[in-house]
Design a protein around this motif. Structure first.
Motif: not given
Length: 121
Positions: A116-120
């Motif tokens: 998973y590519h995480m974006v916060s």
């Protein structure tokens, strides 16, 4: 195929205008990914767990966006919900990683290692 994790961290009680912008942008991204048929999950972490009950309220400006993608919400960190006194009853409480003297929390590392590519927000 790419997978995405959207992590909501913003505190709805701090700098309310900016926090609202952050959660709405997270939900817009989620809806955009959903319309494009992409794989993603949403995580509520830290003070972001306080958003859950607000977004469940039909009068909230983010409610419709939230409801469109609620099935993609993995859950809220149990430890964070406990610490910040977020009474999360409508989502799973995640306890994948044990924090000594605190309890179970979401293992974001687990999802990153799963690709998973995480974006916060």
């Amino acid at each position: 195929m790419n997978k995405y994790g959207i992590v909501i961290l913003s505190n709805p009680n701090h700098n309310q205008e900016e926090s609202l912008g952050r959660v709405l942008n997270a939900l817009v991204l989620a809806n955009d990914l959903n319309q494009q048929g992409k794989e993603f999950q949403i995580f509520f972490q830290g003070t972001g767990t306080l958003w859950v009950n607000l977004l469940e309220d039909a009068s909230h400006p983010g409610h419709a966006l939230y409801m469109n993608v609620k099935q993609k919400v993995k859950g809220a960190s149990k430890a964070c919900a406990d610490i910040f006194k977020a009474n999360v009853t409508t989502l799973p409480l995640l306890e994948e990683f044990h924090i000594p003297n605190v309890g179970g929390a979401t293992s974001l590392a687990k999802y990153m290692l799963e690709g998973y590519h995480m974006v916060s927000f």
